[in-house]
Scaffold this active site. Structure first.
Site, PDB file in Angstrom:
ATOM      1  N   TYR A 136      44.845  39.458  33.245  1.00 27.04           N
ATOM      2  CA  TYR A 136      45.904  38.450  33.221  1.00 27.04           C
ATOM      3  C   TYR A 136      47.257  39.024  32.800  1.00 27.04           C
ATOM      4  O   TYR A 136      48.284  38.655  33.325  1.00 27.04           O
ATOM      5  CB  TYR A 136      45.542  37.305  32.264  1.00 27.04           C
ATOM      6  CG  TYR A 136      44.459  36.401  32.810  1.00 27.04           C
ATOM      7  CD1 TYR A 136      44.777  35.317  33.620  1.00 27.04           C
ATOM      8  CD2 TYR A 136      43.114  36.644  32.535  1.00 27.04           C
ATOM      9  CE1 TYR A 136      43.790  34.486  34.138  1.00 27.04           C
ATOM     10  CE2 TYR A 136      42.125  35.821  33.054  1.00 27.04           C
ATOM     11  CZ  TYR A 136      42.464  34.745  33.848  1.00 27.04           C
ATOM     12  OH  TYR A 136      41.492  33.928  34.372  1.00 27.04           O
TER      13      TYR A 136
ATOM     14  N   ARG B 271      32.977  32.134  42.731  1.00 27.90           N
ATOM     15  CA  ARG B 271      32.359  32.506  41.459  1.00 27.90           C
ATOM     16  C   ARG B 271      32.329  31.273  40.556  1.00 27.90           C
ATOM     17  O   ARG B 271      33.388  30.691  40.271  1.00 27.90           O
ATOM     18  CB  ARG B 271      33.164  33.636  40.795  1.00 27.90           C
ATOM     19  CG  ARG B 271      32.655  33.972  39.418  1.00 27.90           C
ATOM     20  CD  ARG B 271      33.392  35.123  38.738  1.00 27.90           C
ATOM     21  NE  ARG B 271      32.870  35.223  37.393  1.00 27.90           N
ATOM     22  CZ  ARG B 271      33.585  35.269  36.282  1.00 27.90           C
ATOM     23  NH1 ARG B 271      34.914  35.300  36.343  1.00 27.90           N
ATOM     24  NH2 ARG B 271      33.003  35.316  35.115  1.00 27.90           N
TER      25      ARG B 271
ATOM     26  N   GLU C  48      38.669  37.662  37.723  1.00 28.00           N
ATOM     27  CA  GLU C  48      39.618  36.577  37.429  1.00 28.00           C
ATOM     28  C   GLU C  48      41.030  37.124  37.375  1.00 28.00           C
ATOM     29  O   GLU C  48      41.269  38.196  36.810  1.00 28.00           O
ATOM     30  CB  GLU C  48      39.372  35.938  36.049  1.00 28.00           C
ATOM     31  CG  GLU C  48      38.218  34.991  35.958  1.00 28.00           C
ATOM     32  CD  GLU C  48      38.029  34.443  34.550  1.00 28.00           C
ATOM     33  OE1 GLU C  48      39.029  34.281  33.802  1.00 28.00           O
ATOM     34  OE2 GLU C  48      36.866  34.193  34.201  1.00 28.00           O
TER      35      GLU C  48
ATOM     36  N   ASN D  53      38.573  41.040  34.253  1.00 32.12           N
ATOM     37  CA  ASN D  53      39.532  39.927  34.296  1.00 32.12           C
ATOM     38  C   ASN D  53      40.862  40.474  33.825  1.00 32.12           C
ATOM     39  O   ASN D  53      40.970  40.982  32.706  1.00 32.12           O
ATOM     40  CB  ASN D  53      39.095  38.777  33.380  1.00 32.12           C
ATOM     41  CG  ASN D  53      37.859  38.049  33.908  1.00 32.12           C
ATOM     42  OD1 ASN D  53      37.392  38.322  35.014  1.00 32.12           O
ATOM     43  ND2 ASN D  53      37.339  37.128  33.122  1.00 32.12           N
TER      44      ASN D  53
END
Ligand code: IFM
Length: 521
Positions: A300, A83, A378, A298
């Site tokens: 995290y 990506r 991500e 995403n």
């Protein structure tokens, strides 16, 4: 949790995509070359004090010149998909109008090289580097930028549509609004606080127009958007903490996901329109909520929220990492982010809590009954790496066990959560992209927050695989072996990924050092 690459490989469904991710501005460098126009980030990053230690993105990882080497490293790694984002200013230097053939040529070569290496391309159209003329005209506060993104999507579809497997229209609009327009930490450096709201709507509209352009061009690839998602956790059972965490949830998660997945802004935002001029039309909402082929998430970290004014609007430690004193960044804010008492943190001060990737997926499933297939577009962690020389074996090692463990635990937890009987079993999870392939320019934190599987020496630009790279290589090789039907429980030959992979440490084992390791200065 303690997973070896092989244990984890056994959990991965056959069609699951494992990839790595980057973005143009963070790795390419070559800002003034071959007809690229300036972006708002070029100007922002050149302002004294905007980036920690005044680090410059002018060279970054020099990927623009080293692209073939970087693709070769991805091929050796064995990933399914890469990506990356297109630099809008490289392709359309003015943000509107003429196209730069040299810019198209760079991505043409990248796409061809990826496909020749058996790697499927996932392309992000907008990953924050707005062309400067658009930023100067108001950036995302100006509705026109959304139409320009739609136009850019049509250019990209015509040039690359035949080779792209998956398109992400916009990456993390929440970060652009919060850091770029509300708090002034990112380009274009506006500190508009709640007045930044139009930048949300215009980015989402830009997504809708880009999606429309890609569909009109009949691209064969799948199309989606990527939002960052952080479960919000009240600091206590106090009703004010709960209320604060609910408000943060709206501001960071629902404000971006609800319009795309339900066609409506959250109720509290719609109620606020009573007091403001923000009143999106039904036509805009229809564009924003067009059906998606996938939803990019995403993940995290979770965020712990407490009532009352506090240190800041970003996780504790992060302000320092960005070289900023953010104590006054959200004056008068009625709540703040506070540390998890028991959590290990990354170099950025982000709490490491893999169990919350399961919460994020479960919340998405609960909130959005028509959730399309999901990719974690991500996930990763910044840690200060130590480079050591193994004299006996005459090689350099970077034993980044914490990053490797972060990845293993998050991938495993996401797979468990979405497997039958898991907390988010209704989510059709299709893949996970590691952020990032390379240590790179981490926006306002400069080069001080390395997320890469590959260490980059920013003086020589040499790339060195870390232990996490070898671990992922072993995981990918083991998964391929399993897919090929090799006897799952039989003792396997060392994987095709080569000796380095065979030497890679399992999670929880030592780093594989032999002899006398010397820190490399
Ligand atoms: O580096 C960023 C990326 O550009 C967007 N998502 C989060 C990453 C780590 O901060």
């Amino acid at each position: 949790m303690n997973f070896s690459a092989k244990d984890l490989a056994a959990m991965i469904p056959p069609s699951f995509t494992l990839g790595v991710a980057t973005s143009a501005f963070q790795i390419e460098g070559a800002l003034d070359e071959d007809g690229r126009g300036p972006s708002g980030w070029d100007v922002f990053a050149a302002k004294p004090g905007a980036i920690v230690d005044d680090h410059s993105p002018v060279v970054a990882c020099d990927h623009y010149h080293r692209m073939p080497q970087d693709v070769a490293l991805m091929k050796e790694l064995g990933i399914d998909s890469y990506r990356f984002s297109l630099s809008w200013s490289r392709i359309q230097p003015g943000g509107s109008g003429p196209v730069n053939p040299a810019g198209l040529d760079f991505y043409d070569r990248l796409l061809d090289q990826l496909l020749a290496s058996g790697i499927s391309p996932t392309v992000t159209l907008y990953h924050w580097d707005t062309p400067l003329p658009l930023d100067e005209a108001g950036g995302w506060m100006n509705r026109d930028t959304a139409y320009r993104l739609g136009e850019f999507a049509a250019i990209a579809a015509a040039a690359f549509g035949d080779r792209v497997a998956r398109w992400v229209t916009v990456n993390e609009p929440a970060t652009v609004t919060t850091n770029g327009y509300a708090l002034g930490l990112h380009a274009p450096g506006e500190s508009l606080l709640l007045k930044a709201l139009p930048s949300v709507h215009h980015q989402l509209l830009g997504h809708g127009l880009a999606l429309q352009a890609l569909r009109a061009a009949n691209v064969p690839g799948e199309v989606g958007i990527t939002n960052v998602y952080s479960p919000m956790i009240p600091a206590s059972s106090n009703p004010l903490d709960k209320l604060s965490s609910g408000l943060m949830d709206v501001a960071q998660n629902r404000l971006y996901a609800d319009p795309v997945l339900t066609g409506k802004y959250p109720d509290v935002i719609r109620a606020a329109t009573f007091f403001t001029s923000f009143s999106p039309s039904a036509a805009d909402m229809a564009l924003i909520s067009q059906p998606l082929d996938f939803y990019g998430l995403n993940y995290y970290m979770p965020t712990r929220v407490a009532a009352g004014p506090g240190e800041g609007a970003v996780p504790p430690g992060m302000a320092e990492a960005m070289g900023d004193d953010l104590s006054g960044s959200a004056p008068g804010a009625p709540f703040h982010i506070t540390p998890f008492p028991d959590a290990e943190t990354t170099a950025y001060g982000w709490p490491i809590k893999p169990e919350y990737i399961s919460v994020a997926l479960a919340e998405m499933a609960e909130r959005y009954p028509n959730l399309p297939p999901v990719f974690i577009t991500e996930g990763g962690a910044s840690f200060e790496d130590v480079v050591v020389r193994d004299r006996a074996a005459d090689r350099i090692l970077i034993p980044d066990e914490r990053r490797l463990r972060y990845l293993a635990e998050h991938i495993a937890t996401a797979l468990e959560a979405t497997a039958p009987g898991g907390a988010a079993e209704s989510v059709d999870l299709r893949g996970y992209y590691v952020w990032s392939l390379l240590d790179n320019f981490e926006w306002s934190a400069g080069y001080k927050q390395p997320f890469g599987l590959l260490h980059v020496d920013f003086e020589t630009l040499e790339r060195t695989p870390k232990a996490s790279y070898y671990w992922l290589q072993e995981l990918l090789a083991a998964r391929k072996e399993a897919d090929a039907g090799a006897a799952a429980s039989a003792i396997r030959e060392p994987s095709g990924a080569g000796q380095a992979a065979a030497e890679a440490p399992a999670v929880g084992e030592a780093s594989g050092l032999t002899g006398e390791p010397d820190p490399v200065p």
